[in-house]
Design a protein around this motif. Sequence first.
Motif, PDB file in Angstrom:
ATOM      1  N   ASP A  73      91.192 139.953 -10.328  1.00  0.00           N
ATOM      2  CA  ASP A  73      90.254 139.750 -11.434  1.00  0.00           C
ATOM      3  C   ASP A  73      89.169 140.819 -11.418  1.00  0.00           C
ATOM      4  N   LEU A  74      88.614 141.092 -10.239  1.00  0.00           N
ATOM      5  CA  LEU A  74      87.566 142.100 -10.124  1.00  0.00           C
ATOM      6  C   LEU A  74      88.109 143.504 -10.362  1.00  0.00           C
ATOM      7  N   ALA A  75      89.346 143.752  -9.946  1.00  0.00           N
ATOM      8  CA  ALA A  75      89.943 145.085 -10.091  1.00  0.00           C
ATOM      9  C   ALA A  75      90.403 145.377 -11.510  1.00  0.00           C
ATOM     10  N   GLY A  76      90.418 144.356 -12.377  1.00  0.00           N
ATOM     11  CA  GLY A  76      90.851 144.569 -13.751  1.00  0.00           C
ATOM     12  C   GLY A  76      92.341 144.537 -13.941  1.00  0.00           C
ATOM     13  N   VAL A  77      93.064 143.917 -12.994  1.00  0.00           N
ATOM     14  CA  VAL A  77      94.510 143.764 -13.141  1.00  0.00           C
ATOM     15  C   VAL A  77      94.828 142.272 -13.294  1.00  0.00           C
ATOM     16  N   THR A  78      96.045 141.973 -13.677  1.00  0.00           N
ATOM     17  CA  THR A  78      96.423 140.593 -13.995  1.00  0.00           C
ATOM     18  C   THR A  78      97.203 139.972 -12.849  1.00  0.00           C
ATOM     19  N   PRO A  79      96.700 138.891 -12.256  1.00  0.00           N
ATOM     20  CA  PRO A  79      97.470 138.210 -11.210  1.00  0.00           C
ATOM     21  C   PRO A  79      98.531 137.295 -11.821  1.00  0.00           C
ATOM     22  N   LEU A  80      99.719 137.328 -11.246  1.00  0.00           N
ATOM     23  CA  LEU A  80     100.804 136.428 -11.625  1.00  0.00           C
ATOM     24  C   LEU A  80     101.111 135.568 -10.407  1.00  0.00           C
ATOM     25  N   VAL A  81     100.711 134.291 -10.461  1.00  0.00           N
ATOM     26  CA  VAL A  81     100.829 133.403  -9.310  1.00  0.00           C
ATOM     27  C   VAL A  81     102.176 132.691  -9.359  1.00  0.00           C
ATOM     28  N   GLY A  82     102.951 132.855  -8.290  1.00  0.00           N
ATOM     29  CA  GLY A  82     104.263 132.218  -8.216  1.00  0.00           C
ATOM     30  C   GLY A  82     104.392 131.329  -6.996  1.00  0.00           C
ATOM     31  N   ASP A  83     105.569 130.831  -6.806  1.00  0.00           N
ATOM     32  CA  ASP A  83     105.854 129.892  -5.720  1.00  0.00           C
ATOM     33  C   ASP A  83     106.166 130.663  -4.434  1.00  0.00           C
ATOM     34  N   PRO A  84     105.343 130.511  -3.385  1.00  0.00           N
ATOM     35  CA  PRO A  84     105.618 131.228  -2.144  1.00  0.00           C
ATOM     36  C   PRO A  84     106.916 130.787  -1.480  1.00  0.00           C
ATOM     37  N   GLY A  85     107.441 129.639  -1.877  1.00  0.00           N
ATOM     38  CA  GLY A  85     108.695 129.160  -1.303  1.00  0.00           C
ATOM     39  C   GLY A  85     109.937 129.802  -1.883  1.00  0.00           C
ATOM     40  N   TRP A  86     109.799 130.581  -2.951  1.00  0.00           N
ATOM     41  CA  TRP A  86     110.962 131.263  -3.510  1.00  0.00           C
ATOM     42  C   TRP A  86     111.505 132.282  -2.518  1.00  0.00           C
ATOM     43  N   SER A  87     112.799 132.454  -2.526  1.00  0.00           N
ATOM     44  CA  SER A  87     113.431 133.462  -1.667  1.00  0.00           C
ATOM     45  C   SER A  87     113.048 134.856  -2.155  1.00  0.00           C
ATOM     46  N   PRO A  88     113.150 135.876  -1.270  1.00  0.00           N
ATOM     47  CA  PRO A  88     112.854 137.250  -1.722  1.00  0.00           C
ATOM     48  C   PRO A  88     113.709 137.672  -2.904  1.00  0.00           C
ATOM     49  N   GLU A  89     114.959 137.209  -2.932  1.00  0.00           N
ATOM     50  CA  GLU A  89     115.854 137.578  -4.036  1.00  0.00           C
ATOM     51  C   GLU A  89     115.362 136.992  -5.350  1.00  0.00           C
ATOM     52  N   ARG A  90     114.954 135.708  -5.286  1.00  0.00           N
ATOM     53  CA  ARG A  90     114.467 135.086  -6.517  1.00  0.00           C
ATOM     54  C   ARG A  90     113.156 135.712  -6.967  1.00  0.00           C
ATOM     55  N   TRP A  91     112.281 136.010  -6.006  1.00  0.00           N
ATOM     56  CA  TRP A  91     111.032 136.660  -6.353  1.00  0.00           C
ATOM     57  C   TRP A  91     111.300 138.000  -7.028  1.00  0.00           C
ATOM     58  N   ALA A  92     112.255 138.742  -6.501  1.00  0.00           N
ATOM     59  CA  ALA A  92     112.565 140.045  -7.081  1.00  0.00           C
ATOM     60  C   ALA A  92     113.034 139.894  -8.530  1.00  0.00           C
ATOM     61  N   ARG A  93     113.887 138.899  -8.788  1.00  0.00           N
ATOM     62  CA  ARG A  93     114.374 138.685 -10.151  1.00  0.00           C
ATOM     63  C   ARG A  93     113.243 138.264 -11.083  1.00  0.00           C
ATOM     64  N   VAL A  94     112.436 137.324 -10.618  1.00  0.00           N
ATOM     65  CA  VAL A  94     111.372 136.787 -11.455  1.00  0.00           C
ATOM     66  C   VAL A  94     110.319 137.859 -11.747  1.00  0.00           C
TER      67      VAL A  94
END
Length: 450
Positions: A72-93
Amino acid sequence: MPVAEHVLRHAAESPSRVALRGPRGSLTYAELAERVQGGARHLRGRLQGRGALVAIALEDPVELLAAVLAADLAGVTPLVGDPGWSPERWARVAAAAGADLRVGEPLPCVPGAPLTPDPRPDDRAWACFTSGSTGRPRAVVRSRASWTRSFPHLCELTGIGPADVVLVPGPLVSSLYAFAAVHTLAVGATALVPGGRPASAELRVATAIHLVPHRLPEVLEQAPGLRTAVVGGAALSPRARDLAGRAGVRVVSYYGATELSFVAFDADGGGMRPFPGVEIEVRAEPGRALGEVWARSPWLAEGYLGGAKGPLRRDGQGWMTVGDLAEPYRAGQVLRVRGRGDGAIQTGGATVVPEDVEAVLRKVPGVGDIVVIGSPHPSLGSVVTAVVEGACPPPRALLEAVARGGLDVAQRPRRWYAVPALPRTGSGKPARGLVADRLAGGDPEIRRLV
């Protein structure tokens, strides 16, 4: 105003006040401000230009919020996801959403000169995932103002202020809980973010809480200092509100959606009325008893990232809907929401809204929660099927007696099942689609009530 700017101001005025308390420790406002500044400098060093999208997957809710505020301070947009997702799913999402960077470890605290917030009118300041109770995750993005300018209205309705200790007992991937945590920090209160079911010590010190309806009764028994409960995500039963009143807890319930934010609220049990700044229309097709809820307000999201498809629709005049159904409505009346149109059950030529049936059956003693779905039938199309949550569910005879007394013939379940615990979405709502899949698949935990 960026939420990070609020945090920096609170750090200057009340540096030793606890801002965040999580499963692995706490941060005062001064410590949080230092982490936010250092993390923002790190992000600015990694990303060029404003508006970049940063996917954040951190298990510790304190670290996650520090990273969100740094973005927020840096002026970029955070996208909050589920930390339980696998690396593969995170990569796709993350790829589908168009993320420029993924944060999987706590942000380093880079030293340097203090950064000054530089908000722009077109800033996209928050993105989170929604799947409702059925579909696959979609990333919803909104402007900073669509959240932060609603903060004063929520403060006025709930009375939450700097002296409060606010319990946020759910995953921050859910917009319900994410909003609660960010609002708490913006007002200068202390946010308890256990990252799961709260411990008794957290319940004992909480003065306010954000939660879903089925959690309210158990919380009332363990939180003697609770003053305010903000309830969203599903309909609140009159019984739960009555229990809260007898415990001296004020309940503010609300109706909304990740895409629409706040739409309506009920602060006294008198029914849902438009949230401040919101216009509501219920648009029904000729001959239909229910219509779709349309909202127009400053709190609406911009839409889905990556061109994802979802229930959100616009009419070109600033109105949006996600397809929820309600009874006819006129300004000044109470809004009576009856569920999502695509979840209605067609049985023998009649249309049954599951939430109507659930509202009646939740009143039965011994029902922890309940999901009503349509099960395939060779001649009727579907039959109304109830899945009751509870270790010791009430007898079927009692459930049927209540159904006869409070439901039309078409609404009464013909099939009854029980399960120790219903599967739930990240925000705590029963996952209706998953219940249907498990029932169809013969899940041994779901047993028939006879």
